[in-house]
Design a protein around this motif. Sequence first.
Motif, PDB file in Angstrom:
ATOM      1  N   LEU A 116     -60.725 -27.717  27.149  1.00  0.00           N
ATOM      2  CA  LEU A 116     -60.230 -27.656  28.425  1.00  0.00           C
ATOM      3  C   LEU A 116     -61.520 -27.662  29.584  1.00  0.00           C
ATOM      4  O   LEU A 116     -61.722 -28.205  30.454  1.00  0.00           O
ATOM      5  CB  LEU A 116     -59.790 -26.357  28.634  1.00  0.00           C
ATOM      6  CG  LEU A 116     -58.221 -26.594  28.058  1.00  0.00           C
ATOM      7  CD1 LEU A 116     -57.453 -25.026  28.337  1.00  0.00           C
ATOM      8  CD2 LEU A 116     -57.381 -27.661  28.842  1.00  0.00           C
ATOM      9  N   LYS A 117     -62.415 -27.237  28.986  1.00  0.00           N
ATOM     10  CA  LYS A 117     -63.982 -26.906  29.782  1.00  0.00           C
ATOM     11  C   LYS A 117     -64.491 -28.366  29.749  1.00  0.00           C
ATOM     12  O   LYS A 117     -64.929 -28.856  30.925  1.00  0.00           O
ATOM     13  CB  LYS A 117     -64.911 -26.227  29.138  1.00  0.00           C
ATOM     14  CG  LYS A 117     -64.752 -24.611  29.170  1.00  0.00           C
ATOM     15  CD  LYS A 117     -65.918 -23.696  28.701  1.00  0.00           C
ATOM     16  CE  LYS A 117     -65.668 -22.241  28.379  1.00  0.00           C
ATOM     17  NZ  LYS A 117     -65.103 -21.592  29.535  1.00  0.00           N
ATOM     18  N   GLU A 118     -64.577 -29.061  28.769  1.00  0.00           N
ATOM     19  CA  GLU A 118     -64.859 -30.637  28.977  1.00  0.00           C
ATOM     20  C   GLU A 118     -64.185 -31.405  29.878  1.00  0.00           C
ATOM     21  O   GLU A 118     -64.634 -32.038  30.537  1.00  0.00           O
ATOM     22  CB  GLU A 118     -64.902 -31.266  27.486  1.00  0.00           C
ATOM     23  CG  GLU A 118     -66.302 -30.711  26.764  1.00  0.00           C
ATOM     24  CD  GLU A 118     -67.330 -31.228  27.233  1.00  0.00           C
ATOM     25  OE1 GLU A 118     -68.011 -30.924  28.103  1.00  0.00           O
ATOM     26  OE2 GLU A 118     -67.692 -32.540  26.625  1.00  0.00           O
ATOM     27  N   MET A 119     -62.739 -31.197  29.869  1.00  0.00           N
ATOM     28  CA  MET A 119     -61.894 -31.970  30.849  1.00  0.00           C
ATOM     29  C   MET A 119     -62.245 -31.443  32.270  1.00  0.00           C
ATOM     30  O   MET A 119     -62.456 -32.477  33.055  1.00  0.00           O
ATOM     31  CB  MET A 119     -60.450 -31.518  30.263  1.00  0.00           C
ATOM     32  CG  MET A 119     -60.014 -32.422  29.171  1.00  0.00           C
ATOM     33  SD  MET A 119     -58.248 -31.712  28.559  1.00  0.00           S
ATOM     34  CE  MET A 119     -57.243 -32.768  29.804  1.00  0.00           C
ATOM     35  N   VAL A 120     -62.492 -30.236  32.362  1.00  0.00           N
ATOM     36  CA  VAL A 120     -62.571 -29.780  33.836  1.00  0.00           C
ATOM     37  C   VAL A 120     -64.405 -30.441  33.902  1.00  0.00           C
ATOM     38  O   VAL A 120     -64.602 -30.805  35.198  1.00  0.00           O
ATOM     39  CB  VAL A 120     -63.011 -28.426  33.662  1.00  0.00           C
ATOM     40  CG1 VAL A 120     -63.716 -27.812  34.959  1.00  0.00           C
ATOM     41  CG2 VAL A 120     -61.565 -27.538  33.637  1.00  0.00           C
ATOM     42  N   ARG A 121     -65.249 -30.558  33.192  1.00  0.00           N
ATOM     43  CA  ARG A 121     -66.539 -30.909  33.360  1.00  0.00           C
ATOM     44  C   ARG A 121     -66.434 -32.222  33.626  1.00  0.00           C
ATOM     45  O   ARG A 121     -66.989 -32.920  34.871  1.00  0.00           O
ATOM     46  CB  ARG A 121     -67.595 -30.743  32.226  1.00  0.00           C
ATOM     47  CG  ARG A 121     -68.988 -31.287  32.426  1.00  0.00           C
ATOM     48  CD  ARG A 121     -69.766 -31.136  31.215  1.00  0.00           C
ATOM     49  NE  ARG A 121     -69.259 -32.163  30.024  1.00  0.00           N
ATOM     50  CZ  ARG A 121     -69.419 -33.387  30.132  1.00  0.00           C
ATOM     51  NH1 ARG A 121     -70.244 -34.113  31.156  1.00  0.00           N
ATOM     52  NH2 ARG A 121     -69.001 -34.058  29.106  1.00  0.00           N
TER      53      ARG A 121
END
Length: 216
Positions: free
Chosen positions: A134-139
Motif C-alpha cells: 500500500l505504501k508503494e501504491m501511495v508513493r
Amino acid sequence: MAGKLTNEEKEYYSTVRKTFAMLAPFYDAIVTPFSSVRDRVVNFTNAQMGSKILEVATGTGQQAFAFAKKGYEVIGIDISEAMINVAKKKNKFRNAKFEISDATNLPFEDNSFDVSSISFALHEMPLSIREKVLKEMVRVTKPEGIIVTVDYDLPKNKIGRLLIYHFIALFEAKYYKNFIKFDLEALLNKNKIKIIEKDTILHGAGRILKGLNKKS
Ligand SMILES: C[S@@+](CC[C@H](N)C(=O)[O-])C[C@H]1O[C@@H](n2cnc3c(N)ncnc32)[C@H](O)[C@@H]1O
C-alpha cells in the motif's frame, strides 16, 4: 524485494512463486466467478480519460485488460513470471503492458500514475507485506489520484458470513483468515488513502474500496 526480510516474508515469497508457477496455466478458469467484477471495477473507478493506470499484482492481467478495453493506458505488474507470461500472451492491447516486479519495491518514480489498483491479492499477504504494498501504491500514485482495492469481504447477515467464511477458507492461502477479520479501511486510512466510495460485489463476499491519495 526491499530490505531485510523476516522469516514470515521469506516463506511468503517462496510460496507465492511456487503456487502461481503451478496455477498460471489454469488461473483464468479458476477465477471465472470474478469475471463480472472486472468491468464493474473499471466503471466504479471512473477514471478520467487519458489516465495512466498501474495494476498491481495483476496476475494474468484480467483487470488490466478491462481497463485497457476502455482506452486507458495500463501497466500491470506481478512478481510471478509465470502469471506475467500468461498476461503477455493474452494481451491484444497496445495500451496495456506487463512487467515482472515486486509490489513492495515498484520500479517507478514517485507520482507516476493517476490511478493504481489491486485485486484479490492483499488477502494473500502477511500484514507486513500488505502494508509495504500500500505504501508503494501511495508513493507511485499522484497526490489526489485514485487508489482502488478489490478483495474479499463478508456478507452482513450472520448465516451468510459463516458460510462464505468457511467456504473461502477451504481454498484460500493461510493469510485469508487474518485478512477477513482485519480492518482494511483503517490500514488504508493510516497510509493516507481516504476512502470515498465503497461497492459490494460477489453477493457480499467481496468489496471494492475507492480511495483518494492524500499524501502531502
Ligand atoms: C490471487 S492472484 C490475483 C491476480 C489478479 N489480481 C486477479 O485479480 O486475478 C494474486 C497475485 O498476486 C501476486 N503477488 C503476490 N505477491 C506479490 C508481490 N509482492 N508483488 C507483486 N505481485 C504479487 C501473485 O503472483 C498473484 O499473481
